[in-house]
Design a protein around this motif. Structure first.
Motif, PDB file in Angstrom:
ATOM      1  N   SER A 168       1.196  -1.050   0.350  1.00 25.11           N
ATOM      2  CA  SER A 168      -0.141  -0.073  -0.004  1.00 25.11           C
ATOM      3  C   SER A 168       1.271   1.314   0.774  1.00 25.11           C
ATOM      4  N   PHE A 169       0.187   2.355  -0.723  1.00 23.85           N
ATOM      5  CA  PHE A 169       0.746   3.933  -0.543  1.00 23.85           C
ATOM      6  C   PHE A 169       0.156   4.334   0.513  1.00 23.85           C
ATOM      7  N   ASP A 170      -0.390   3.695   1.684  1.00 22.45           N
ATOM      8  CA  ASP A 170      -1.553   4.736   2.188  1.00 22.45           C
ATOM      9  C   ASP A 170      -1.105   3.982   3.757  1.00 22.45           C
ATOM     10  N   PRO A 171      -0.014   4.966   4.684  1.00 21.62           N
ATOM     11  CA  PRO A 171       0.406   5.051   5.738  1.00 21.62           C
ATOM     12  C   PRO A 171      -0.325   3.984   6.950  1.00 21.62           C
ATOM     13  N   GLU A 172      -2.107   4.647   6.613  1.00 23.13           N
ATOM     14  CA  GLU A 172      -3.016   3.989   7.871  1.00 23.13           C
ATOM     15  C   GLU A 172      -2.861   2.559   7.301  1.00 23.13           C
ATOM     16  N   VAL A 173      -3.105   2.223   6.107  1.00 18.36           N
ATOM     17  CA  VAL A 173      -3.291   0.555   5.561  1.00 18.36           C
ATOM     18  C   VAL A 173      -1.964  -0.149   5.919  1.00 18.36           C
ATOM     19  N   LEU A 174      -0.448   0.419   5.686  1.00 20.93           N
ATOM     20  CA  LEU A 174       0.340  -0.091   6.003  1.00 20.93           C
ATOM     21  C   LEU A 174       0.634  -0.316   7.495  1.00 20.93           C
ATOM     22  N   ARG A 175       0.109  -0.253   8.761  1.00 20.96           N
ATOM     23  CA  ARG A 175      -0.516  -0.136   9.874  1.00 20.96           C
ATOM     24  C   ARG A 175      -1.146  -1.011  10.450  1.00 20.96           C
ATOM     25  N   GLN A 176      -2.580  -0.693   9.449  1.00 23.56           N
ATOM     26  CA  GLN A 176      -3.320  -1.831   9.870  1.00 23.56           C
ATOM     27  C   GLN A 176      -2.697  -3.359   9.812  1.00 23.56           C
ATOM     28  N   LEU A 177      -1.860  -3.269   8.263  1.00 27.01           N
ATOM     29  CA  LEU A 177      -1.206  -4.891   8.031  1.00 27.01           C
ATOM     30  C   LEU A 177      -0.189  -4.916   9.175  1.00 27.01           C
ATOM     31  N   GLY A 178       0.835  -4.063   9.467  1.00 26.73           N
ATOM     32  CA  GLY A 178       2.047  -4.622  10.368  1.00 26.73           C
ATOM     33  C   GLY A 178       2.861  -4.146   9.687  1.00 26.73           C
ATOM     34  N   ARG A 179       3.441  -4.174   8.292  1.00 29.07           N
ATOM     35  CA  ARG A 179       4.097  -3.625   7.558  1.00 29.07           C
ATOM     36  C   ARG A 179       5.026  -2.486   7.867  1.00 29.07           C
ATOM     37  N   GLY A 180       6.644  -3.487   8.128  1.00 26.58           N
ATOM     38  CA  GLY A 180       8.055  -2.941   8.544  1.00 26.58           C
ATOM     39  C   GLY A 180       8.560  -1.518   7.445  1.00 26.58           C
TER      40      GLY A 180
END
Length: 385
Positions: free
Chosen positions: A123-135
């Motif tokens: 994702s290029f969406d910070p909130e979606v990255l947070r939801q997914l637990g990306r590093g």
């Protein structure tokens, strides 16, 4: 010599993403050396048959293969080239995560003969990255893509995920537009699926967010998922991308040849913990646990955990399912080969019903899934067979 694809599994990750149900592990960096040695020994065990095959594609997947230092990847690739015959135009792909890619590493991958990159942006969406637990963050995704381009890679895929709880249709469009702005050759778009047995469900550190992420009432509904895929198709096709498989889009000439092997039911050998193979009508897989895999190889054992010879019915099911996933569709079958001639009439009676309902198009034995059908392919296949 028969065409063959080779898959190498590298199960290491810096952290385990919340949604991930792949055979991957964090905190096992101390196994890098032993694992690289065992992986090399694993495919060397096929050395006596290497003259039978011409390798057309190689895929290093995980896990996060780019978490390994370059000298381990060099050891693995060198061993593979010593054992197998590679075709002159062999496609060599590797999965990488943005936070692992820097200029020197990108150039190093190029030097190993790797010619295709799959970048796990999601994702290029910070909130979606947070939801997914990306590093990684959005900036790292952009920088890593640029590093790979400057290193000379001209065949780059970007992985993206849609259907994330809280993700809006406009937000998904912005992610697609951000990806297109980087001008990749390929995009893989996956709808988020949450497995019920994932370990992170019991971890207290996520307790405050579990209901929001996993509760049934918060999951993205089917209608929204379909709207996101329809938006994707319209936007990407407008930009010249071909929708050549349910989850995959590419510019002309940039289909992932390795994945086409799977969808066309070509033969492939998988090496490493949990890797799957399909050869001479038999399906088999390696031991999943990396430590047990290493121990078995060190003991001189073939590290298999499962093997079966497919029945004609299984062959038929796979043939239909995999063909329908691609834009080539289903172009008829050698029914007697599968011992299924009596089922042919019943099968096409069901096809006619699906055609009337708008799930498939085509004439005679040539059928293709519509956009509506692609979204429901799993349930449609079960109905057909």
């Amino acid at each position: 010599m028969k065409d063959l694809s080779v898959y190498l599994h590298l199960p290491f990750c810096k952290t385990k993403c919340r949604y991930c149900n792949f055979n991957s592990y964090s905190g096992l960096e101390f196994l890098f050396d032993d694992y690289a040695t065992a992986l090399r020994q694993d495919f060397c065990s096929l050395g006596h048959r290497s003259g039978e095959f011409l390798v057309q594609t190689i895929y290093l997947g995980g896990g996060t293969p780019s978490l390994l230092p370059l000298h381990y990847l060099e050891k693995i690739m060198k061993g593979l080239k010593e054992v197998f015959h590679l075709s002159p135009g062999c496609e060599v792909s590797i999965e990488v995560n943005p936070e692992t890619i820097y200029p020197n590493y990108a150039h190093g991958l190029q030097g190993l003969g790797i010619n295709r990159i799959s970048l796990g942006v999601q994702s290029f969406d910070p909130e979606v990255l947070r939801q997914l637990g990306r590093g990684h963050d959005v900036e790292q995704s952009i920088r890593s893509f640029q590093f790979l381009r400057r290193a000379g890679f001209d065949n780059i895929n970007i992985d993206l995920i849609f259907g994330v709880p809280g993700q809006s249709l406009p937000g998904w469009q912005r992610t697609l537009e951000s990806a297109l702005a980087l001008e990749p050759e390929h995009l893989s778009l996956y709808c988020l699926t949450i497995e019920k047995d994932l370990k992170f469900k019991t971890e207290q550190s996520y307790a405050g967010e579990l209901d929001q992420v996993l509760g049934e009432r918060y999951l993205v509904d089917e209608k929204t998922q379909m709207e996101m895929m329809q938006l994707s198709q319209a936007l990407l096709e407008r930009e010249g991308f071909q929708h050549y498989e349910i989850s995959n889009f590419c510019l002309p000439g940039f289909q992932c040849q390795h994945n086409l092997t799977y969808w066309r039911r070509g033969e492939y050998l998988g090496f490493g913990a949990g890797a799957h193979s399909f050869l001479e009508g038999k399906r088999f897989s390696r031991i999943e646990d990396p430590k047990r895999f290493i121990a078995a190889v060190k003991a001189g054992q073939l590290p298999l955990s499962f093997q079966e010879e497919l029945s004609p019915e299984q062959d038929l099911l796979e043939e239909i399912y995999l063909r329908l996933r691609t834009n080539s569709g289903f172009e008829g079958l050698d029914w007697p080969k599968y011992g299924a001639t009596p089922k042919r009439k019943q099968f096409f009676k069901k096809v006619e019903k699906l055609r009337e309902e708008g799930f498939v198009v085509g004439e005679g034995e040539k059928i293709y899934l519509t956009d509506k059908g692609r979204f429901l392919v799993d349930s449609l296949i079960l109905e057909l067979v």
